[in-house]
Design a protein around this motif. Structure first.
Motif, PDB file in Angstrom:
ATOM      1  N   GLY A  22       0.892  -1.354  -0.266  1.00 54.86           N
ATOM      2  CA  GLY A  22       0.024  -0.213  -0.089  1.00 54.86           C
ATOM      3  C   GLY A  22       0.861   1.267   0.238  1.00 54.86           C
ATOM      4  N   ILE A  23       1.059   2.335   0.635  1.00 54.95           N
ATOM      5  CA  ILE A  23       1.072   3.962   0.692  1.00 54.95           C
ATOM      6  C   ILE A  23       2.081   2.968   1.814  1.00 54.95           C
ATOM      7  CG2 ILE A  23       1.161   6.168   1.182  1.00 54.95           C
ATOM      8  CD1 ILE A  23      -1.828   5.421   0.464  1.00 54.95           C
ATOM      9  N   VAL A  24       3.443   3.718   1.814  1.00 59.64           N
ATOM     10  CA  VAL A  24       4.831   3.511   2.836  1.00 59.64           C
ATOM     11  C   VAL A  24       4.841   4.213   3.091  1.00 59.64           C
ATOM     12  CG1 VAL A  24       6.023   1.277   3.173  1.00 59.64           C
ATOM     13  CG2 VAL A  24       4.581   0.754   1.883  1.00 59.64           C
ATOM     14  N   LEU A  25       5.911   4.210   4.553  1.00 60.21           N
ATOM     15  CA  LEU A  25       6.745   4.873   4.811  1.00 60.21           C
ATOM     16  C   LEU A  25       7.915   4.210   5.631  1.00 60.21           C
ATOM     17  CD1 LEU A  25       8.242   8.183   5.670  1.00 60.21           C
ATOM     18  CD2 LEU A  25       6.297   7.864   7.876  1.00 60.21           C
ATOM     19  N   GLU A  26       8.789   4.375   4.995  1.00 58.68           N
ATOM     20  CA  GLU A  26      10.917   3.823   5.446  1.00 58.68           C
ATOM     21  C   GLU A  26      11.186   5.060   6.361  1.00 58.68           C
ATOM     22  OE1 GLU A  26      14.182   2.252   5.104  1.00 58.68           O
ATOM     23  OE2 GLU A  26      12.825   1.766   3.506  1.00 58.68           O
ATOM     24  N   THR A  27      10.748   4.813   7.689  1.00 58.20           N
ATOM     25  CA  THR A  27      11.541   5.677   8.722  1.00 58.20           C
ATOM     26  C   THR A  27      12.569   5.996   8.883  1.00 58.20           C
ATOM     27  OG1 THR A  27      10.981   4.610  11.025  1.00 58.20           O
ATOM     28  CG2 THR A  27       9.137   6.018  10.277  1.00 58.20           C
ATOM     29  N   CYS A  28      13.866   6.965   9.447  1.00 61.04           N
ATOM     30  CA  CYS A  28      15.244   6.910   9.411  1.00 61.04           C
ATOM     31  C   CYS A  28      15.627   6.083   8.293  1.00 61.04           C
ATOM     32  CB  CYS A  28      15.522   5.824  11.109  1.00 61.04           C
ATOM     33  SG  CYS A  28      14.877   6.861  12.058  1.00 61.04           S
ATOM     34  N   VAL A  29      15.011   6.697   7.362  1.00 56.75           N
ATOM     35  CA  VAL A  29      15.714   5.570   5.871  1.00 56.75           C
ATOM     36  C   VAL A  29      17.233   5.353   5.568  1.00 56.75           C
ATOM     37  CG1 VAL A  29      15.848   7.858   4.474  1.00 56.75           C
ATOM     38  CG2 VAL A  29      14.852   5.657   3.354  1.00 56.75           C
ATOM     39  N   GLY A  30      18.036   6.335   5.993  1.00 60.76           N
ATOM     40  CA  GLY A  30      19.285   6.544   5.952  1.00 60.76           C
ATOM     41  C   GLY A  30      19.983   6.308   4.372  1.00 60.76           C
ATOM     42  N   SER A  31      20.700   5.493   4.394  1.00 62.34           N
ATOM     43  CA  SER A  31      20.777   5.287   2.630  1.00 62.34           C
ATOM     44  C   SER A  31      20.009   4.006   2.290  1.00 62.34           C
ATOM     45  CB  SER A  31      22.386   4.722   2.355  1.00 62.34           C
ATOM     46  OG  SER A  31      22.361   3.335   3.639  1.00 62.34           O
ATOM     47  N   TYR A  42       6.960   6.268   0.646  1.00 61.02           N
ATOM     48  CA  TYR A  42       8.550   7.377   1.774  1.00 61.02           C
ATOM     49  C   TYR A  42       9.470   6.687   1.947  1.00 61.02           C
ATOM     50  CZ  TYR A  42       4.145  10.067  -0.114  1.00 61.02           C
ATOM     51  OH  TYR A  42       3.285  10.920  -0.758  1.00 61.02           O
ATOM     52  N   GLY A  43       9.923   8.276   1.868  1.00 60.91           N
ATOM     53  CA  GLY A  43      11.060   7.647   3.604  1.00 60.91           C
ATOM     54  C   GLY A  43      11.571   9.101   3.852  1.00 60.91           C
ATOM     55  N   ASP A  50      13.789  10.791   6.923  1.00 61.28           N
ATOM     56  CA  ASP A  50      15.767  10.886   7.473  1.00 61.28           C
ATOM     57  C   ASP A  50      15.515  12.178   8.593  1.00 61.28           C
ATOM     58  OD1 ASP A  50      17.384  10.022   9.165  1.00 61.28           O
ATOM     59  OD2 ASP A  50      17.663   8.413   8.096  1.00 61.28           O
ATOM     60  N   TRP A  51      16.065  12.587   9.661  1.00 60.07           N
ATOM     61  CA  TRP A  51      16.523  13.829   9.957  1.00 60.07           C
ATOM     62  C   TRP A  51      18.130  14.200   9.132  1.00 60.07           C
ATOM     63  CZ3 TRP A  51      16.022  12.835  15.887  1.00 60.07           C
ATOM     64  CH2 TRP A  51      16.961  11.977  16.512  1.00 60.07           C
ATOM     65  N   VAL A  52      18.798  12.898   8.659  1.00 59.53           N
ATOM     66  CA  VAL A  52      20.299  13.171   8.750  1.00 59.53           C
ATOM     67  C   VAL A  52      20.256  13.850   7.736  1.00 59.53           C
ATOM     68  CG1 VAL A  52      22.275  12.351   8.942  1.00 59.53           C
ATOM     69  CG2 VAL A  52      21.063  11.169  10.224  1.00 59.53           C
ATOM     70  N   THR A  53      20.770  15.770   6.938  1.00 60.41           N
ATOM     71  CA  THR A  53      20.504  15.910   5.515  1.00 60.41           C
ATOM     72  C   THR A  53      21.621  15.216   4.972  1.00 60.41           C
ATOM     73  OG1 THR A  53      20.726  17.866   6.987  1.00 60.41           O
ATOM     74  CG2 THR A  53      21.396  18.353   4.945  1.00 60.41           C
ATOM     75  N   HIS A  54      23.112  14.969   5.177  1.00 65.50           N
ATOM     76  CA  HIS A  54      23.665  13.891   4.678  1.00 65.50           C
ATOM     77  C   HIS A  54      23.290  12.269   3.965  1.00 65.50           C
ATOM     78  CE1 HIS A  54      27.510  11.344   3.937  1.00 65.50           C
ATOM     79  NE2 HIS A  54      26.740  10.253   3.813  1.00 65.50           N
ATOM     80  N   TYR A  55      22.324  11.917   4.884  1.00 64.30           N
ATOM     81  CA  TYR A  55      21.715  10.858   4.085  1.00 64.30           C
ATOM     82  C   TYR A  55      21.014  10.777   2.540  1.00 64.30           C
ATOM     83  CZ  TYR A  55      22.930   7.456   7.185  1.00 64.30           C
ATOM     84  OH  TYR A  55      24.220   6.967   7.693  1.00 64.30           O
ATOM     85  N   ILE A  56      19.989  12.531   2.873  1.00 62.11           N
ATOM     86  CA  ILE A  56      18.797  12.462   2.183  1.00 62.11           C
ATOM     87  C   ILE A  56      19.727  13.392   0.841  1.00 62.11           C
ATOM     88  CG2 ILE A  56      16.756  14.624   1.800  1.00 62.11           C
ATOM     89  CD1 ILE A  56      16.696  12.813   4.503  1.00 62.11           C
ATOM     90  N   GLU A  57      21.085  13.632   0.923  1.00 63.72           N
ATOM     91  CA  GLU A  57      21.812  14.181   0.089  1.00 63.72           C
ATOM     92  C   GLU A  57      21.950  12.967  -1.104  1.00 63.72           C
ATOM     93  OE1 GLU A  57      24.908  16.962   1.770  1.00 63.72           O
ATOM     94  OE2 GLU A  57      23.135  18.601   2.006  1.00 63.72           O
ATOM     95  N   LYS A  58      22.561  11.789  -0.214  1.00 64.45           N
ATOM     96  CA  LYS A  58      23.432  10.744   0.026  1.00 64.45           C
ATOM     97  C   LYS A  58      21.994  10.390  -1.742  1.00 64.45           C
ATOM     98  CE  LYS A  58      26.402   6.961   0.851  1.00 64.45           C
ATOM     99  NZ  LYS A  58      27.137   6.063   1.771  1.00 64.45           N
ATOM    100  N   LEU A  59      21.120  10.069  -0.958  1.00 64.49           N
ATOM    101  CA  LEU A  59      19.655   9.641  -1.490  1.00 64.49           C
ATOM    102  C   LEU A  59      19.251  10.114  -2.648  1.00 64.49           C
ATOM    103  CD1 LEU A  59      17.768   8.530   1.527  1.00 64.49           C
ATOM    104  CD2 LEU A  59      18.868   6.690  -0.537  1.00 64.49           C
ATOM    105  N   ASN A  60      19.370  11.332  -2.754  1.00 70.49           N
ATOM    106  CA  ASN A  60      19.000  12.399  -4.169  1.00 70.49           C
ATOM    107  C   ASN A  60      20.048  12.208  -5.110  1.00 70.49           C
ATOM    108  OD1 ASN A  60      16.737  13.569  -2.715  1.00 70.49           O
ATOM    109  ND2 ASN A  60      17.658  15.040  -2.110  1.00 70.49           N
ATOM    110  N   GLY A  91      15.892   1.782  13.613  1.00 70.91           N
ATOM    111  CA  GLY A  91      15.668   3.478  13.775  1.00 70.91           C
ATOM    112  C   GLY A  91      15.477   4.396  14.697  1.00 70.91           C
ATOM    113  N   LEU A  92      14.837   3.188  15.956  1.00 71.79           N
ATOM    114  CA  LEU A  92      14.546   3.558  17.142  1.00 71.79           C
ATOM    115  C   LEU A  92      14.836   3.780  17.692  1.00 71.79           C
ATOM    116  CD1 LEU A  92      10.664   2.088  17.848  1.00 71.79           C
ATOM    117  CD2 LEU A  92      11.278   4.538  17.353  1.00 71.79           C
ATOM    118  N   GLU A  93      16.310   3.440  17.649  1.00 78.47           N
ATOM    119  CA  GLU A  93      17.589   3.463  18.689  1.00 78.47           C
ATOM    120  C   GLU A  93      18.035   4.771  18.403  1.00 78.47           C
ATOM    121  OE1 GLU A  93      20.834   1.181  15.917  1.00 78.47           O
ATOM    122  OE2 GLU A  93      19.295   0.354  16.624  1.00 78.47           O
TER     123      GLU A  93
END
Length: 187
Positions: free
Chosen positions: A59-68, A84-85, A87-97, A134-136
């Motif tokens: 269905g409609i999926v969200l992955e939290t703390c998606v990382g790389s 959807y993914g 993450d709060w880490v800008t480095h990972y968002i940039e890497k995914l993009n 991610g919860l950790e």
């Protein structure tokens, strides 16, 4: 209902999310190079990710703390309406993009830079929520769990993989255990 006393360190992190975000930004740089696919395969984590996600994410999926996005290859896109993914880490968002631009691998995932403790999503938005290790990274597990429940549809699934209880994670797992028992009607 039993209450838990949280450590001073945990209380400090809860009260200072900016410190926690900065810490994770620093850890993220080079993390994937240190933790190899071979490490995850040998430990069985890769098989666990594949089994959980390929069988249950739909269905409609969200992955939290998606990382790389170590989980991306395990989504069966014929079962996914939208992925959807966050993450709060800008480095990972940039890497995914960057990966999306280079090889179009992530083109089916919309990635947002936000914190699981407060997302921009409406109540009951997702059929499946995926959180692997991610919860950790949460500075307030109670708030993160409440947000996960809020944005997951009634009857939806929250899929979790966590490492287990370390001495520094005691408070996190007490809260998760209590929440899980309450969800199961046994708390």
């Amino acid at each position: 209902m039993k209450s838990f006393q949280l450590s001073q360190e945990y209380q400090m992190l809860k009260s200072n999310p900016n410190f926690y975000h900065t810490l994770h930004e620093q850890i993220a740089i080079g993390f994937d190079e240190k933790l190899t696919d071979k490490d995850e395969k040998e430990s069985g984590i890769t098989d666990l990710r594949k089994s959980l996600i390929s069988k249950h994410a739909q269905g409609i999926v969200l992955e939290t703390c998606v990382g790389s996005s170590r989980n991306y290859e395990f989504y069966e896109m014929n079962k996914i309406k939208k992925l959807y993914g966050i993450d709060w880490v800008t480095h990972y968002i940039e890497k995914l993009n960057q990966r999306a631009a280079e090889d179009n691998v992530q083109s089916n995932m919309t990635v947002l830079n936000c914190d699981i403790h407060k997302t921009p999503f409406d109540d009951n938005s997702f059929d499946t929520l995926v959180d692997t290790f991610g919860l950790e990274c949460s500075y307030d597990v109670v708030k993160a769990w409440a947000e996960m429940k809020r944005i997951t549809k009634k009857g939806g699934k929250i899929l979790l993989i966590e490492r287990g209880q370390g001495y520094w994670m005691t408070d996190t797992f007490k809260v998760m255990q209590k929440a899980s028992l309450n969800l199961a009607g046994r708390g």
